[in-house]
Scaffold this motif. Structure first.
Motif, mmCIF file in Angstrom:
data_model
loop_
_atom_site.group_PDB
_atom_site.id
_atom_site.type_symbol
_atom_site.label_atom_id
_atom_site.label_comp_id
_atom_site.label_asym_id
_atom_site.label_seq_id
_atom_site.Cartn_x
_atom_site.Cartn_y
_atom_site.Cartn_z
ATOM 1 N N VAL A 168 46.752 57.953 67.048
ATOM 2 C CA VAL A 168 46.795 56.879 66.042
ATOM 3 C C VAL A 168 45.509 56.060 66.084
ATOM 4 C CG1 VAL A 168 47.945 54.709 65.415
ATOM 5 C CG2 VAL A 168 49.308 56.746 65.927
ATOM 6 N N LEU A 169 45.034 55.752 67.280
ATOM 7 C CA LEU A 169 43.788 54.980 67.412
ATOM 8 C C LEU A 169 42.636 55.701 66.723
ATOM 9 C CD1 LEU A 169 42.170 52.639 68.651
ATOM 10 C CD2 LEU A 169 41.960 54.009 70.746
ATOM 11 N N GLU A 170 42.478 56.996 66.994
ATOM 12 C CA GLU A 170 41.395 57.759 66.368
ATOM 13 C C GLU A 170 41.572 57.838 64.856
ATOM 14 O OE1 GLU A 170 41.409 61.500 68.397
ATOM 15 O OE2 GLU A 170 40.457 60.694 70.221
ATOM 16 N N ALA A 171 42.828 57.950 64.412
ATOM 17 C CA ALA A 171 43.087 58.037 62.972
ATOM 18 C C ALA A 171 42.727 56.740 62.263
ATOM 19 C CB ALA A 171 44.555 58.383 62.729
ATOM 20 N N LEU A 172 43.130 55.612 62.833
ATOM 21 C CA LEU A 172 42.813 54.317 62.221
ATOM 22 C C LEU A 172 41.307 54.076 62.208
ATOM 23 C CD1 LEU A 172 45.632 52.107 63.815
ATOM 24 C CD2 LEU A 172 45.529 52.922 61.452
ATOM 25 N N GLN A 173 40.645 54.389 63.313
ATOM 26 C CA GLN A 173 39.189 54.235 63.358
ATOM 27 C C GLN A 173 38.513 55.160 62.354
ATOM 28 O OE1 GLN A 173 38.509 54.942 67.542
ATOM 29 N NE2 GLN A 173 38.691 52.773 68.076
ATOM 30 N N GLY A 174 39.109 56.348 62.166
ATOM 31 C CA GLY A 174 38.579 57.294 61.192
ATOM 32 C C GLY A 174 38.696 56.803 59.761
ATOM 33 N N GLU A 175 39.630 55.890 59.528
ATOM 34 C CA GLU A 175 39.783 55.279 58.197
ATOM 35 C C GLU A 175 38.913 54.026 58.059
ATOM 36 O OE1 GLU A 175 41.666 56.647 55.604
ATOM 37 O OE2 GLU A 175 41.655 58.289 57.077
ATOM 38 N N GLY A 176 38.098 53.767 59.089
ATOM 39 C CA GLY A 176 37.196 52.627 59.034
ATOM 40 C C GLY A 176 37.832 51.308 59.426
ATOM 41 N N LEU A 177 38.990 51.363 60.087
ATOM 42 C CA LEU A 177 39.690 50.137 60.468
ATOM 43 C C LEU A 177 39.275 49.703 61.872
ATOM 44 C CD1 LEU A 177 43.213 51.025 59.045
ATOM 45 C CD2 LEU A 177 41.495 49.522 58.038
ATOM 46 N N ASN A 178 39.441 48.402 62.135
ATOM 47 C CA ASN A 178 39.023 47.802 63.402
ATOM 48 C C ASN A 178 40.181 47.896 64.405
ATOM 49 O OD1 ASN A 178 37.669 46.298 65.339
ATOM 50 N ND2 ASN A 178 38.172 44.319 64.397
ATOM 51 N N ALA A 179 40.311 49.057 65.046
ATOM 52 C CA ALA A 179 41.441 49.317 65.945
ATOM 53 C C ALA A 179 40.964 49.503 67.372
ATOM 54 C CB ALA A 179 42.201 50.558 65.484
ATOM 55 N N VAL A 180 41.772 48.981 68.321
ATOM 56 C CA VAL A 180 41.483 49.157 69.748
ATOM 57 C C VAL A 180 42.780 49.615 70.435
ATOM 58 C CG1 VAL A 180 39.656 47.431 69.816
ATOM 59 C CG2 VAL A 180 42.006 46.735 70.287
ATOM 60 N N GLY A 181 42.631 50.350 71.522
ATOM 61 C CA GLY A 181 43.794 50.807 72.266
ATOM 62 C C GLY A 181 44.168 49.836 73.368
ATOM 63 N N VAL A 182 45.483 49.655 73.564
ATOM 64 C CA VAL A 182 45.988 48.812 74.652
ATOM 65 C C VAL A 182 47.025 49.624 75.422
ATOM 66 C CG1 VAL A 182 47.226 46.702 75.271
ATOM 67 C CG2 VAL A 182 45.613 46.682 73.337
ATOM 68 N N ASP A 183 46.697 49.946 76.678
ATOM 69 C CA ASP A 183 47.619 50.689 77.541
ATOM 70 C C ASP A 183 48.571 49.688 78.198
ATOM 71 O OD1 ASP A 183 48.969 52.243 79.354
ATOM 72 O OD2 ASP A 183 47.184 53.072 80.327
ATOM 73 N N VAL A 184 49.835 49.732 77.779
ATOM 74 C CA VAL A 184 50.851 48.823 78.323
ATOM 75 C C VAL A 184 51.490 49.504 79.536
ATOM 76 C CG1 VAL A 184 52.997 47.596 77.836
ATOM 77 C CG2 VAL A 184 51.268 47.849 76.039
ATOM 78 N N THR A 185 51.387 48.873 80.704
ATOM 79 C CA THR A 185 51.909 49.495 81.927
ATOM 80 C C THR A 185 53.133 48.771 82.481
ATOM 81 O OG1 THR A 185 50.358 48.210 83.251
ATOM 82 C CG2 THR A 185 49.651 50.407 82.574
ATOM 83 N N THR A 186 53.348 47.530 82.050
ATOM 84 C CA THR A 186 54.505 46.752 82.512
ATOM 85 C C THR A 186 55.197 46.156 81.286
ATOM 86 O OG1 THR A 186 53.317 44.650 82.700
ATOM 87 C CG2 THR A 186 53.203 46.148 84.585
ATOM 88 N N ARG A 187 56.136 45.265 81.528
ATOM 89 C CA ARG A 187 56.823 44.595 80.424
ATOM 90 C C ARG A 187 56.083 43.336 79.968
ATOM 91 N NH1 ARG A 187 62.092 45.761 78.869
ATOM 92 N NH2 ARG A 187 62.777 47.753 79.697
ATOM 93 N N GLU A 188 54.833 43.220 80.355
ATOM 94 C CA GLU A 188 53.973 42.152 79.846
ATOM 95 C C GLU A 188 52.946 42.770 78.909
ATOM 96 O OE1 GLU A 188 52.189 39.809 82.860
ATOM 97 O OE2 GLU A 188 54.092 39.307 83.838
ATOM 98 N N ILE A 189 52.666 42.067 77.829
ATOM 99 C CA ILE A 189 51.715 42.578 76.843
ATOM 100 C C ILE A 189 50.523 41.638 76.784
ATOM 101 C CG2 ILE A 189 51.397 43.304 74.450
ATOM 102 C CD1 ILE A 189 54.460 43.464 74.252
ATOM 103 N N ASN A 190 49.349 42.155 77.115
ATOM 104 C CA ASN A 190 48.121 41.368 77.055
ATOM 105 C C ASN A 190 47.282 41.888 75.888
ATOM 106 O OD1 ASN A 190 48.583 39.770 79.484
ATOM 107 N ND2 ASN A 190 48.329 41.720 80.579
ATOM 108 N N LEU A 191 47.261 41.120 74.825
ATOM 109 C CA LEU A 191 46.581 41.538 73.601
ATOM 110 C C LEU A 191 45.152 41.011 73.562
ATOM 111 C CD1 LEU A 191 49.386 40.845 70.964
ATOM 112 C CD2 LEU A 191 48.786 43.033 72.015
ATOM 113 N N PRO A 192 44.246 41.764 72.945
ATOM 114 C CA PRO A 192 42.897 41.251 72.735
ATOM 115 C C PRO A 192 42.940 39.991 71.865
ATOM 116 C CG PRO A 192 43.027 43.603 72.240
ATOM 117 C CD PRO A 192 44.423 43.120 72.415
ATOM 118 N N GLU A 193 42.052 39.070 72.138
ATOM 119 C CA GLU A 193 42.004 37.842 71.347
ATOM 120 C C GLU A 193 41.735 38.177 69.882
ATOM 121 O OE1 GLU A 193 39.630 33.550 71.278
ATOM 122 O OE2 GLU A 193 39.341 34.958 72.941
ATOM 123 N N GLY A 194 42.492 37.529 69.005
ATOM 124 C CA GLY A 194 42.312 37.732 67.573
ATOM 125 C C GLY A 194 43.098 38.901 66.994
ATOM 126 N N THR A 195 44.017 39.500 67.772
ATOM 127 C CA THR A 195 44.821 40.622 67.262
ATOM 128 C C THR A 195 45.616 40.182 66.034
ATOM 129 O OG1 THR A 195 45.044 41.658 69.439
ATOM 130 C CG2 THR A 195 46.701 42.223 67.786
#
Length: 305
Positions: free
Chosen positions: A28-55
């Motif tokens: 999905v990340l590669e597909a969104l980037q391929g459409e020219g969208l500003n997408a980044v991957g976030v690997d969630v390993t626990t039940r806490e979600i740390n999002l990039p600023e400005g998501t």
């Protein structure tokens, strides 16, 4: 869609489907980037979600527990961040096979006869006659699922399913074709016939790359008559609507030898690699993978903005 909007693709997760989710997330990340969208991957390993600023949007591809059961949706809503796919209540309903079964029955969605077995004091056999299918109610990707043909198989199947929770769902065994139907914004996609090369559509046959074992052939559109195709699609759409699924889902259906469809479940975070089932069906309907991912993002943003 605003090309500057930051899309965080949430993948991995702490559950049993982590490796599959990472594959979906990367695609999905590669597909969104391929459409020219500003997408980044976030690997969630626990039940806490740390999002990039400005998501500005979370594209959720965490399959199974945490990602698909309403917990992540609740966290993201509390954070005030829009996300893709089903909401809190529809996610919880669809993920819980006991709860979704009750909804199907109440809404006249065709589904196999079932029995709930309380195994809180230890595994025990159902009253339902053989053959039947044993399932943990709150797991995905056929985790803990057993088709039971003999009494010798029954207790070990119940014991295995009971490892995942006190309740075990036992369903009438329906022999026939395994089908799946994608629904995108109330558009029913072409039916896919799932033909495992051996056994049934378990983890090995779904994801042979995980264990170098198993394998499945897929036929899309399925070789069904126009009338049967409509019956299957109508049953899938009825299930999607009964559960209140937003944006998209993939509904699993069994078709017996008399042409009767039986809905098993709706997946609110289906596999999302380019070769996964929902993207296969979408491609047959004219949606390439990149535009499909962008459409899911756009629909979700409109739903939650």
């Amino acid at each position: 869609m605003d090309k500057q909007l930051l899309i965080a693709v949430l993948m991995g997760g702490p559950g049993s489907e982590r490796e599959v989710s990472l594959a979906s997330g990367k695609a999905v990340l590669e597909a969104l980037q391929g459409e020219g969208l500003n997408a980044v991957g976030v690997d969630v390993t626990t039940r806490e979600i740390n999002l990039p600023e400005g998501t500005g949007l979370c594209f959720n591809v965490i399959h199974g527990t945490f990602g698909e059961d309403g917990d992540m949706q609740q966290i993201l809503e509390d954070m005030g961040v829009p996300y893709t796919g089903a909401g809190i209540e529809s996610s919880r309903l669809a993920f819980d096979k006991v709860a979704s079964k009750a909804v199907f029955v109440d809404n006249n969605v065709p589904t196999p006869v079932s029995e709930i077995v309380d195994c809180s004091a230890g595994a025990k056999l159902p009253e339902m006659p053989l053959p039947y299918v044993v399932k943990p109610p709150r797991e995905g990707s056929s985790v803990g699922v057993h088709i039971v043909q003999t009494e010798e198989e029954a207790m070990s199947a119940m014991e295995d399913a009971a490892k995942y929770g006190d309740e075990v769902l036992v369903e009438q065994f329906v022999q026939g074709k395994e089908l799946t139907v994608g629904v995108l914004a109330d558009e029913v996609l072409p039916v896919i016939h799932i033909a495992p090369r051996s056994g049934f559509y378990d983890m090995n046959n779904k994801y042979p790359w995980l264990n170098n074992d198993g394998g499945t052939d897929y036929y899309c559109p399925a070789d069904l008559s126009e009338d049967i195709t409509k019956k299957v699609q109508d049953a899938a759409l009825a299930a999607h609507r009964a559960l209140g699924c937003e944006i998209y889902s993939r509904v699993d259906v069994l078709l017996d030898f008399d042409g009767n469809p039986y809905v098993l479940e709706a997946n609110t975070i289906p596999g999302m690699t380019a070769s996964s089932l929902l993207p296969k069906a979408a491609k047959a309907a004219g949606y390439e993978f990149g535009p499909l991912c962008q459409k899911i993002a756009e629909l979700s943003l409109a739903e939650r903005s």
